[in-house]
Design an enzyme around this catalytic site. Structure first.
Site, PDB file in Angstrom:
ATOM      1  N   THR A   1       0.857  -4.228   4.366  1.00  0.00           N
ATOM      2  CA  THR A   1       0.552  -4.528   5.766  1.00  0.00           C
ATOM      3  C   THR A   1      -0.243  -5.815   5.956  1.00  0.00           C
ATOM      4  O   THR A   1      -0.342  -6.320   7.081  1.00  0.00           O
ATOM      5  CB  THR A   1      -0.235  -3.364   6.408  1.00  0.00           C
ATOM      6  OG1 THR A   1      -1.462  -3.182   5.686  1.00  0.00           O
ATOM      7  CG2 THR A   1       0.577  -2.079   6.380  1.00  0.00           C
ATOM      8  N   ASP A   2      -0.815  -6.370   4.871  1.00  0.00           N
ATOM      9  CA  ASP A   2      -1.664  -7.552   5.027  1.00  0.00           C
ATOM     10  C   ASP A   2      -0.912  -8.705   5.685  1.00  0.00           C
ATOM     11  O   ASP A   2      -1.423  -9.365   6.600  1.00  0.00           O
ATOM     12  CB  ASP A   2      -2.214  -7.996   3.668  1.00  0.00           C
ATOM     13  CG  ASP A   2      -3.363  -7.124   3.189  1.00  0.00           C
ATOM     14  OD1 ASP A   2      -3.818  -6.271   3.985  1.00  0.00           O
ATOM     15  OD2 ASP A   2      -3.791  -7.281   2.040  1.00  0.00           O
TER      16      ASP A   2
ATOM     17  N   THR B   1       0.820  -1.211   0.000  1.00  0.00           N
ATOM     18  CA  THR B   1       0.000   0.000   0.000  1.00  0.00           C
ATOM     19  C   THR B   1       0.851   1.256   0.000  1.00  0.00           C
ATOM     20  O   THR B   1       0.510   2.252  -0.645  1.00  0.00           O
ATOM     21  CB  THR B   1      -0.935   0.000   1.220  1.00  0.00           C
ATOM     22  OG1 THR B   1      -1.791  -1.141   1.158  1.00  0.00           O
ATOM     23  CG2 THR B   1      -1.784   1.253   1.275  1.00  0.00           C
TER      24      THR B   1
ATOM     25  N   SER C   1       1.850  -7.523  -0.281  1.00  0.00           N
ATOM     26  CA  SER C   1       2.613  -8.456   0.551  1.00  0.00           C
ATOM     27  C   SER C   1       2.141  -9.891   0.389  1.00  0.00           C
ATOM     28  O   SER C   1       2.937 -10.835   0.427  1.00  0.00           O
ATOM     29  CB  SER C   1       2.536  -8.038   2.024  1.00  0.00           C
ATOM     30  OG  SER C   1       1.183  -8.020   2.473  1.00  0.00           O
TER      31      SER C   1
END
Length: 814
Positions: free
Chosen positions: A147-148, A68, A116
């Site tokens: 961030t996932d 992101t 990710s």
């Protein structure tokens, strides 16, 4: 004998053998890893620019993977926070948009550019190696990811990156180009954290929203909020406040800074990415069926993490499927789906995941299975590396249960199998040490989950006494459990292969271990696990004629043994030789010392050794002729507390004996600390011992040179070994680069160099022209070697162990 003469006393201390150092040369155990995995990936990590080298600021590398933070808003809508294309912008352009950083010189490397979740485990293998390669040159690394699955990527790096330097993972919850984006601030602040060096030794940390959290403990707690990352149970490590980076607690890794226990067992350089197994997660819920587990096993899963209800419970159908999978060799780890809580109780193919969440436990299990298929070993890793329990004070030793006894249920003519009960401790039993007879050093140490041991290479029809002691994480040992048992005579024994007592041959399986004692235990060869990736046949002969091998004035304390193996090449892990010697022949002022015979030079080379009564042990990476001689004892040399088993231990001891190097006031040497320019010159000049006085120092930063180093720097200037930088500074506290170090070595030896030289290293083009000739000349002398993939890494720094190894090798060429 050529070496044992009065005019070569110094050479005895500065022997070219340096047994452990030769195992890997300048690069430590990386060479052994390279032999195991010859095809490791290499990455185009940019070299430091001249401006960066001249700058006093730390050099930070940003390794970008997308996510992101590098995302672009859909259709250019700057107000759409949740619809965007992840991994759109390149990191070089993103860094260029930031204000010039106040705390660091920043470089970038674009590893990838996607979300990710799009990265495979093989990609993470490459990412970890890329980070370590960058840390050979740079002072810290920032990794940007989506961030996932950020917490999983960060924990994988935490478990596998070998460097102690800062590794900071960051990202964003909003794409780069929307209003109110958190991306630029997170990137800027993460660079600040890495540049501060305050997270050195912490392992990998995550920094978003100005909060610093440990990779092992952090989790994503919300799908959209900027403060999504949280550390249940433990809380943050620290915070980034303008202008300071403040750390408020240590994690368990930081408390192990500078110790062997800091490193994890998961060195990716020693395996292939194809060795990473399939490990899955099975989620439990009301009346959950067992089909998921059966399907995962059918799909080839080698390990499964269960995300259980409450304290890790799973349904009866899942439990039945788990039991069937365990019978097929699948290893399970128990965790909870609640978000926090500690799991306990392991056994029967199931390991308690401590307080790791399911996704962290999966990473831990996946790496464990890549390095071992032994349940007890993996269980021990979860209880140590995975648990990261902090033990501040544990004065009480482990204790045995009432009526505990050492037993033996199997004996052959050359082996005895012993067993013992489980000990207890106020914190944790770390393992068990096994002693033979009156020997002060254990013949083996095993993990706390192992409670049997087979001693091999024994004489037939002979009684042996063994003692087992439990020890905890602080090294406290329990009272010993002792027992005496007798080997069988020829034709008897409790099963297994019977080896005649006169046998002087040992077969060691590929990657396995073995022990052979011959000639009434006059020589014992102990081969540790992993010493060779091929099956070895080792044989020992005692020479009955020593004609031409020793001189009349040599005092021989043992027989001369010739040890050979069927495969060429050095061992990947040192082998231990233990000799019996005649203590009555050791006169006052003398001591026993092991020597090996150099067939090319036709001379004996001293190895030293550890004396225990009338035996002496030494480590070696090769076989040839060996013997024990009496040598001058010399002054007592203290032993550093942190070099036992280190690849450069022999070099360090030799240098200490010769007065080249000193340790720290706490009794340590700190072999893995990097070396500054003034430290290296001080060691080098103590080794060279120049008679001429030093030159007058005119550097602009003379005041920054330590008083302890000024005389050495002045002597180096007069000898033409160093002249400082073009801007008139010396930069005494800067980390010395490999290129600078080799140029100083070449000048000290007065070697002929040529700027247009071809060094033979794969990164020859990256070696500065002013250093290329020196690199070739010094490498041709065998003083330095390349690192992974035959790279010289000219801008890389050197550790204290590497620097002293090079200096000792330099002295051997003079």
């Amino acid at each position: 004998m050529t070496v044992i003469t009065n005019n070569r006393m110094l050479r005895r201390f500065l022997s070219p053998l340096l047994i452990l150092a030769l195992l890997s040369g300048f690069m430590g155990y990386a060479r052994a890893a390279e032999e195991v995995v010859p095809q490791l990936p290499a990455f185009d990590i940019p070299a430091l620019s001249a401006e960066s080298q001249a700058s006093p600021l730390p050099n930070i590398m940003v390794v970008a993977t997308g996510g992101t933070i590098a995302g672009a808003a859909s259709q250019g809508d700057k107000t759409n926070f949740q619809n965007y294309a992840a991994g759109t912008y390149k990191m070089a352009d993103m860094v260029a948009q930031l204000p010039k950083h106040k705390n660091a010189d920043v470089s970038t490397f674009q590893f990838g550019n996607k979300g990710s979740g799009g990265y495979s485990m093989k990609d993470l293998y490459d990412l970890s190696l890329a980070v370590d390669q960058a840390l050979e040159v740079y002072d810290g690394v920032v990794v940007t990811t989506g961030t996932d699955t950020m917490e999983e990527i960060a924990y994988f790096l935490d478990l596998t990156v070998r460097s102690e330097k800062p590794v900071v993972v960051t990202g964003a919850m909003r794409p780069w180009d929307v209003i109110g984006t958190d991306g630029p601030a997170n990137l800027y602040q993460a660079i600040k954290v890495a540049a501060s060096n305050k997270t050195k030794w912490y392992g990998t940390v995550i920094m978003l929203n100005d909060v610093i959290q440990a990779a092992r403990e952090v989790t994503k707690s919300n799908a959209h909020r900027l403060d999504t990352f949280d550390t249940p149970m433990f809380g943050a490590l620290g915070y980034v406040d303008d202008p300071a980076v403040r750390m408020y607690r240590l994690n368990a890794r930081a408390l192990k800074a500078g110790t062997p226990e800091w490193s994890t067992p998961f060195d990716l350089r020693t395996i292939s990415k194809d060795d990473l197994p399939l490990v899955e997660i099975a989620y439990s819920y009301q009346e959950a069926g067992g089909g998921a587990i059966r399907a995962l096993v059918e799909d080839g899963a080698k390990g499964i993490v269960t995300a259980g209800t409450g304290a890790g419970g799973i349904s009866s159908k899942m439990s039945q499927a788990r039991s069937a999978a365990i019978q097929k060799g699948v290893i399970f780890v128990t965790t909870t789906r609640t978000g926090s809580g500690t799991m306990t109780g392991s056994g029967n193919g199931i390991i308690a995941g401590d307080n790791l969440n399911p996704q962290h436990a999966r990473m831990m299990l996946l790496l464990s299975l890549a390095f071992s298929n032994d349940f007890n070993t993996i269980k021990d890793w979860f209880e140590t590396v995975g648990a990261q329990d902090i033990v501040m004070d544990d004065a009480a030793p482990p204790a045995w249960p009432a009526n505990a006894a050492l037993t033996s249920d199997a004996q052959t003519t050359d082996s005895i199998a012993i067993g013992w009960p489980q000990a207890t401790d106020t914190t944790r039993v770390a393992g068990y040490a096994i002693y033979k007879g009156s020997e002060e050093e254990p013949i083996a140490k095993v993990a706390s989950s192992v409670r049997t041991y087979t001693a091999k290479g024994l004489s037939s029809n002979t009684s042996y006494t063994f003692t087992v002691k439990a020890f905890d994480d602080k090294g406290n040992e329990s009272a010993g459990l002792a027992g005496t048992f007798k080997t069988g005579s020829n034709g008897s024994g409790g099963g297994g292969k019977v080896t005649p007592p006169s046998s002087n041959e040992l077969t060691v399986p590929a990657g396995g271990s073995g022990e052979l004692s011959v000639f009434d235990n006059s020589l014992t060869v102990k081969v540790p696990s992993g010493a060779s990736k091929e099956q070895l046949i080792i044989s020992i002969q005692k020479l009955t004629q020593a004609g031409g091998l020793i001189d009349a004035d040599d005092v021989l304390l043992s027989s001369i043994f010739e040890v050979v193996k069927n495969k060429a090449g050095n061992f990947l892990v040192p082998v231990t030789l233990t000799f019996k010697f005649d203590a009555s022949l050791v006169k006052e002022g003398k001591k026993p010392s092991v020597f090996y015979y150099d067939e090319a030079k036709k001379q004996w080379i001293e190895m030293g050794g550890t004396v225990n009564g009338s035996t002496i042990s030494v480590a070696t990476d090769h076989f040839t002729k060996f013997a024990v001689f009496a040598v001058d004892a010399g002054p007592a040399v203290p032993e550093f507390t942190d070099i036992a088993g280190h690849w450069a231990a022999a070099s360090i001891r030799s240098a200490l004996a010769a007065g080249i190097v000193n340790g720290y006031s706490d009794g340590t040497f700190k072999p893995e600390l990097t070396v500054t320019r003034e430290e290296f010159i001080a060691m080098l000049m103590r080794a060279l011992k120049p008679a001429e006085p030093g030159a007058s120092l005119t550097f602009k930063d003379n005041a920054s040179i330590g008083a302890w180093a000024k005389a050495a720097v002045a002597q180096a200037v007069r000898a033409g070994i160093t002249s400082g930088y073009p801007d008139g500074t010396f930069k005494p506290g800067s980390k010395i680069s490999r290129a600078e170090m080799v140029v100083m070595i070449a000048k000290a030896l007065k070697l002929t160099t040529a700027e247009d030289a071809e060094t033979g290293f794969s990164d020859n083009a990256d070696i500065p022209a002013w250093a290329r000739g020196a690199v070739k000349a010094v490498a041709d002398k065998g003083i330095v070697q390349g690192r992974l993939n035959n790279r010289f890494v000219p801008a890389g720094t050197a550790t204290r162990a590497e620097a002293i190894t090079v200096i000792v090798k330099l002295l051997d060429t003079k």
